[in-house]
Write an enzyme that holds these catalytic residues in place. Structure first.
Site, PDB file in Angstrom:
ATOM      1  N   ARG A 216      -7.593  -5.505   0.578  1.00  0.00           N
ATOM      2  CA  ARG A 216      -7.279  -6.320   1.764  1.00  0.00           C
ATOM      3  C   ARG A 216      -8.484  -6.507   2.680  1.00  0.00           C
ATOM      4  O   ARG A 216      -8.576  -7.504   3.385  1.00  0.00           O
ATOM      5  CB  ARG A 216      -6.150  -5.642   2.570  1.00  0.00           C
ATOM      6  CG  ARG A 216      -4.804  -5.695   1.876  1.00  0.00           C
ATOM      7  CD  ARG A 216      -3.813  -4.776   2.532  1.00  0.00           C
ATOM      8  NE  ARG A 216      -4.283  -3.390   2.480  1.00  0.00           N
ATOM      9  CZ  ARG A 216      -3.628  -2.350   2.939  1.00  0.00           C
ATOM     10  NH1 ARG A 216      -2.438  -2.523   3.509  1.00  0.00           N
ATOM     11  NH2 ARG A 216      -4.131  -1.132   2.835  1.00  0.00           N
TER      12      ARG A 216
ATOM     13  N   TYR B  31       7.977   7.878  -3.767  1.00  0.00           N
ATOM     14  CA  TYR B  31       6.638   7.673  -4.357  1.00  0.00           C
ATOM     15  C   TYR B  31       6.685   8.021  -5.855  1.00  0.00           C
ATOM     16  O   TYR B  31       6.279   7.234  -6.712  1.00  0.00           O
ATOM     17  CB  TYR B  31       5.599   8.542  -3.635  1.00  0.00           C
ATOM     18  CG  TYR B  31       4.234   8.467  -4.252  1.00  0.00           C
ATOM     19  CD1 TYR B  31       3.381   7.406  -3.965  1.00  0.00           C
ATOM     20  CD2 TYR B  31       3.785   9.451  -5.137  1.00  0.00           C
ATOM     21  CE1 TYR B  31       2.122   7.327  -4.550  1.00  0.00           C
ATOM     22  CE2 TYR B  31       2.525   9.373  -5.715  1.00  0.00           C
ATOM     23  CZ  TYR B  31       1.698   8.321  -5.416  1.00  0.00           C
ATOM     24  OH  TYR B  31       0.452   8.240  -6.002  1.00  0.00           O
TER      25      TYR B  31
ATOM     26  N   ASN C 184      -4.547  -0.600  -9.761  1.00  0.00           N
ATOM     27  CA  ASN C 184      -4.772   0.701  -9.134  1.00  0.00           C
ATOM     28  C   ASN C 184      -4.285   0.771  -7.684  1.00  0.00           C
ATOM     29  O   ASN C 184      -3.955   1.853  -7.204  1.00  0.00           O
ATOM     30  CB  ASN C 184      -6.286   1.006  -9.203  1.00  0.00           C
ATOM     31  CG  ASN C 184      -6.702   2.062  -8.222  1.00  0.00           C
ATOM     32  OD1 ASN C 184      -6.522   3.260  -8.463  1.00  0.00           O
ATOM     33  ND2 ASN C 184      -7.243   1.640  -7.080  1.00  0.00           N
TER      34      ASN C 184
ATOM     35  N   ILE D 211     -10.136   6.031  -6.468  1.00  0.00           N
ATOM     36  CA  ILE D 211     -10.082   5.852  -7.932  1.00  0.00           C
ATOM     37  C   ILE D 211     -10.496   4.429  -8.322  1.00  0.00           C
ATOM     38  O   ILE D 211     -11.218   4.223  -9.297  1.00  0.00           O
ATOM     39  CB  ILE D 211      -8.663   6.187  -8.452  1.00  0.00           C
ATOM     40  CG1 ILE D 211      -8.324   7.659  -8.152  1.00  0.00           C
ATOM     41  CG2 ILE D 211      -8.547   5.915  -9.942  1.00  0.00           C
ATOM     42  CD1 ILE D 211      -6.860   8.045  -8.374  1.00  0.00           C
TER      43      ILE D 211
ATOM     44  N   VAL E 219      -6.382  13.822  -6.349  1.00  0.00           N
ATOM     45  CA  VAL E 219      -7.769  13.360  -6.454  1.00  0.00           C
ATOM     46  C   VAL E 219      -8.309  13.189  -5.033  1.00  0.00           C
ATOM     47  O   VAL E 219      -7.614  12.643  -4.167  1.00  0.00           O
ATOM     48  CB  VAL E 219      -7.847  12.001  -7.187  1.00  0.00           C
ATOM     49  CG1 VAL E 219      -9.304  11.621  -7.449  1.00  0.00           C
ATOM     50  CG2 VAL E 219      -7.063  12.037  -8.490  1.00  0.00           C
TER      51      VAL E 219
ATOM     52  N   THR F  13     -11.953  -0.788  -3.387  1.00  0.00           N
ATOM     53  CA  THR F  13     -12.939  -0.432  -2.358  1.00  0.00           C
ATOM     54  C   THR F  13     -13.004   1.052  -2.060  1.00  0.00           C
ATOM     55  O   THR F  13     -13.863   1.493  -1.294  1.00  0.00           O
ATOM     56  CB  THR F  13     -12.623  -1.179  -1.039  1.00  0.00           C
ATOM     57  OG1 THR F  13     -11.234  -0.978  -0.745  1.00  0.00           O
ATOM     58  CG2 THR F  13     -12.940  -2.653  -1.150  1.00  0.00           C
ATOM     59  N   SER F  14     -12.092   1.836  -2.619  1.00  0.00           N
ATOM     60  CA  SER F  14     -12.040   3.251  -2.249  1.00  0.00           C
ATOM     61  C   SER F  14     -11.503   4.077  -3.418  1.00  0.00           C
ATOM     62  O   SER F  14     -10.834   3.540  -4.313  1.00  0.00           O
ATOM     63  CB  SER F  14     -11.115   3.375  -1.024  1.00  0.00           C
ATOM     64  OG  SER F  14     -10.717   4.712  -0.830  1.00  0.00           O
TER      65      SER F  14
ATOM     66  N   THR G 291      -9.679  11.386  -2.339  1.00  0.00           N
ATOM     67  CA  THR G 291      -9.885   9.974  -1.975  1.00  0.00           C
ATOM     68  C   THR G 291      -9.388   9.814  -0.530  1.00  0.00           C
ATOM     69  O   THR G 291      -9.082  10.803   0.138  1.00  0.00           O
ATOM     70  CB  THR G 291      -9.038   9.046  -2.885  1.00  0.00           C
ATOM     71  OG1 THR G 291      -7.651   9.258  -2.587  1.00  0.00           O
ATOM     72  CG2 THR G 291      -9.285   9.288  -4.361  1.00  0.00           C
TER      73      THR G 291
ATOM     74  N   LYS H 158       6.289   5.612  -9.285  1.00  0.00           N
ATOM     75  CA  LYS H 158       5.290   5.874 -10.322  1.00  0.00           C
ATOM     76  C   LYS H 158       5.963   6.132 -11.681  1.00  0.00           C
ATOM     77  O   LYS H 158       5.372   5.860 -12.735  1.00  0.00           O
ATOM     78  CB  LYS H 158       4.392   7.040  -9.915  1.00  0.00           C
ATOM     79  CG  LYS H 158       3.514   6.737  -8.688  1.00  0.00           C
ATOM     80  CD  LYS H 158       2.574   5.571  -8.918  1.00  0.00           C
ATOM     81  CE  LYS H 158       1.542   5.439  -7.808  1.00  0.00           C
ATOM     82  NZ  LYS H 158       0.612   4.312  -8.049  1.00  0.00           N
TER      83      LYS H 158
HETATM   84  N1  LIG Z   1      -5.554  10.390  -4.662  1.00  0.00           N
HETATM   85  C1  LIG Z   1      -4.610  10.988  -5.378  1.00  0.00           C
HETATM   86  O1  LIG Z   1      -4.412  12.223  -5.266  1.00  0.00           O
HETATM   87  C2  LIG Z   1      -3.793  10.193  -6.359  1.00  0.00           C
HETATM   88  C3  LIG Z   1      -3.110  10.903  -7.350  1.00  0.00           C
HETATM   89  C4  LIG Z   1      -2.361  10.206  -8.289  1.00  0.00           C
HETATM   90  C5  LIG Z   1      -2.297   8.838  -8.234  1.00  0.00           C
HETATM   91  N2  LIG Z   1      -2.954   8.151  -7.253  1.00  0.00           N
HETATM   92  C6  LIG Z   1      -2.854   6.668  -7.252  1.00  0.00           C
HETATM   93  O2  LIG Z   1      -4.158   6.150  -7.414  1.00  0.00           O
HETATM   94  C7  LIG Z   1      -4.218   4.842  -6.857  1.00  0.00           C
HETATM   95  C8  LIG Z   1      -5.460   4.743  -5.971  1.00  0.00           C
HETATM   96  O3  LIG Z   1      -5.325   5.670  -4.904  1.00  0.00           O
HETATM   97  P1  LIG Z   1      -6.574   6.359  -4.193  1.00  0.00           P
HETATM   98  O4  LIG Z   1      -6.280   7.796  -4.156  1.00  0.00           O
HETATM   99  O5  LIG Z   1      -7.843   5.897  -4.786  1.00  0.00           O
HETATM  100  O6  LIG Z   1      -6.355   5.787  -2.709  1.00  0.00           O
HETATM  101  P2  LIG Z   1      -7.337   5.203  -1.600  1.00  0.00           P
HETATM  102  O7  LIG Z   1      -8.651   5.918  -1.584  1.00  0.00           O
HETATM  103  O8  LIG Z   1      -6.525   5.166  -0.340  1.00  0.00           O
HETATM  104  O9  LIG Z   1      -7.601   3.680  -2.083  1.00  0.00           O
HETATM  105  C9  LIG Z   1      -6.571   2.739  -2.082  1.00  0.00           C
HETATM  106  C10 LIG Z   1      -7.146   1.360  -2.424  1.00  0.00           C
HETATM  107  O10 LIG Z   1      -6.051   0.427  -2.510  1.00  0.00           O
HETATM  108  C11 LIG Z   1      -6.249  -0.661  -1.601  1.00  0.00           C
HETATM  109  N3  LIG Z   1      -4.926  -1.077  -1.137  1.00  0.00           N
HETATM  110  C12 LIG Z   1      -3.998  -0.327  -0.471  1.00  0.00           C
HETATM  111  N4  LIG Z   1      -2.919  -1.073  -0.179  1.00  0.00           N
HETATM  112  C13 LIG Z   1      -3.157  -2.335  -0.680  1.00  0.00           C
HETATM  113  C14 LIG Z   1      -2.435  -3.551  -0.679  1.00  0.00           C
HETATM  114  N5  LIG Z   1      -1.236  -3.673  -0.060  1.00  0.00           N
HETATM  115  N6  LIG Z   1      -2.975  -4.639  -1.278  1.00  0.00           N
HETATM  116  C15 LIG Z   1      -4.199  -4.554  -1.867  1.00  0.00           C
HETATM  117  N7  LIG Z   1      -4.932  -3.422  -1.897  1.00  0.00           N
HETATM  118  C16 LIG Z   1      -4.428  -2.322  -1.299  1.00  0.00           C
HETATM  119  C17 LIG Z   1      -7.172  -0.091  -0.513  1.00  0.00           C
HETATM  120  O11 LIG Z   1      -7.983  -1.071   0.140  1.00  0.00           O
HETATM  121  P3  LIG Z   1      -7.487  -1.908   1.447  1.00  0.00           P
HETATM  122  O12 LIG Z   1      -6.938  -0.903   2.419  1.00  0.00           O
HETATM  123  O13 LIG Z   1      -8.704  -2.652   1.931  1.00  0.00           O
HETATM  124  O14 LIG Z   1      -6.453  -2.867   0.944  1.00  0.00           O
HETATM  125  C18 LIG Z   1      -8.082   0.816  -1.352  1.00  0.00           C
HETATM  126  O15 LIG Z   1      -9.089   0.033  -1.976  1.00  0.00           O
HETATM  127  C19 LIG Z   1      -2.894   4.626  -6.119  1.00  0.00           C
HETATM  128  O16 LIG Z   1      -2.049   3.841  -6.928  1.00  0.00           O
HETATM  129  C20 LIG Z   1      -2.332   6.041  -5.974  1.00  0.00           C
HETATM  130  O17 LIG Z   1      -0.925   6.038  -5.905  1.00  0.00           O
HETATM  131  C21 LIG Z   1      -3.708   8.800  -6.319  1.00  0.00           C
END
Ligand SMILES: NC(=O)c1ccc[n+]([C@@H]2O[C@H](COP(=O)([O-])OP(=O)(O)OC[C@H]3O[C@@H](n4cnc5c(N)ncnc54)[C@H](OP(=O)(O)O)[C@@H]3O)[C@@H](O)[C@H]2O)c1
Length: 256
Positions: free
Chosen positions: A33, A148, A86, A13, A181, A10-11, A183, A152
């Site tokens: 969720r 964290y 993800n 990546i 990224v 939903t958000s 987000t 990973k």
């Molecule tokens: N942004 C960065 O800089 C970055 C860099 C490297 C890696 N990452 C990784 O990329 C992935 C996506 O992160 P993002 O940056 O896109 O974050 P984000 O915008 O916060 O999105 C997180 C997504 O995961 C869902 N989520 C969170 N906890 C959950 C749970 N317990 N069960 C099911 N769904 C859950 C959220 O929806 P709900 O809250 O509705 O559940 C949302 O759809 C993560 O694994 C993160 O560690 C991010």
């Protein structure tokens, strides 16, 4: 028509993966969720791209939540061709500032859910002799960056090991390691995103385009963007203490 299942769709990546895959004509199964948000996004993808978009409301920090997604991945009548693990988050605070229960919740989402969902999908894909799995890790996997980064690092090692074990099966596995990224991640984790230099930020759609290209090339590890490839090369050669100091001060979780 092929189908893709994306967790955390939903958000950020995950939403970018869902958009790219729907645009390419794949049916999508969105997992997160927040049911209302899932419904809205599924409707948007269906209306814009004419694909089937279904949802599973599941908290991947719980056994029931993981089991409901495993069940969908084991459905042989409606097979999933691409799984994107993800969903993820960062805890607020550094080591010992974070309650152990929250650390365990992170391990459940980042490691146990990834292991169980990968296994459920890979078994079914191996039977069909094809399929792809992208496990979203982070460049933090290669740096001393708290629990964290440790979680990973597990994702990277697990995914590359499984990719090797399933090498001749037709199932491709790839760990995706983005840098910063834009987000909702940093806001949710109470991170000091303002001290991350502008040039370090990546765009989610570009990260996903690189990931899909690397998966098609058969890579088991994808580090999007030449800047981060270069940084990781330098980090491998630089003294460990220097790398630890730099990585622990850039955009690190800071309790507010
Ligand atoms: N942004 C960065 O800089 C970055 C860099 C490297 C890696 N990452 C990784 O990329 C992935 C996506 O992160 P993002 O940056 O896109 O974050 P984000 O915008 O916060 O999105 C997180 C997504 O995961 C869902 N989520 C969170 N906890 C959950 C749970 N317990 N069960 C099911 N769904 C859950 C959220 O929806 P709900 O809250 O509705 O559940 C949302 O759809 C993560 O694994 C993160 O560690 C991010």
């Amino acid at each position: 028509m092929t189908s893709a299942l994306i967790t955390g769709a939903t958000s950020g990546i995950g939403a970018a993966f869902a958009h790219r895959l729907a645009r390419d004509g794949h049916d999508v199964v969105l997992v997160a969720r927040n049911t209302e948000r899932l419904r809205q996004y599924a409707t948007e993808l269906h209306d814009r791209h004419g694909v089937e978009a279904s949802i599973i409301t599941a908290d991947l920090a719980t056994d029931d939540g993981i089991a409901s997604v495993e069940e969908r991945l084991r459905d042989r009548k409606h097979p999933i061709d691409l799984l994107v693990n993800n969903a993820g988050f960062g805890n607020k605070g550094r080591y010992l500032e974070v309650p152990v229960e929250d650390e365990l919740r992170m391990l459940k989402v980042h490691c146990e859910a990834v292991l169980r969902l990968t296994s459920a999908a890979a078994e079914s894909m191996r039977e069909r002799g094809r399929g792809g799995i992208v496990n979203v890790a982070s460049v933090a996997a290669f740096l001393p960056r708290g629990t964290y980064g440790a979680s990973k690092a597990w994702v990277v090692q697990f995914t590359q090991g499984a990719a090797r074990d399933l090498g001749r099966s037709g199932v491709r596995l790839m760990a995706l390691c983005p840098g910063f990224v834009r987000t909702e991640f940093h806001e949710r984790a109470g991170m000091a995103a303002e001290n991350v230099p502008g040039w370090m930020w990546l765009d989610a759609d570009r990260v996903v385009d690189t990931a899909m290209a690397d998966l098609a090339r058969g890579r088991s590890l994808s580090i999007p963007d030449p800047r981060y490839k270069a940084l990781m090369g330098v980090a491998r050669l630089a003294p460990r203490g220097l790398v630890a100091r730099a990585s622990s001060t850039t955009g690190r979780f800071s309790p507010r």
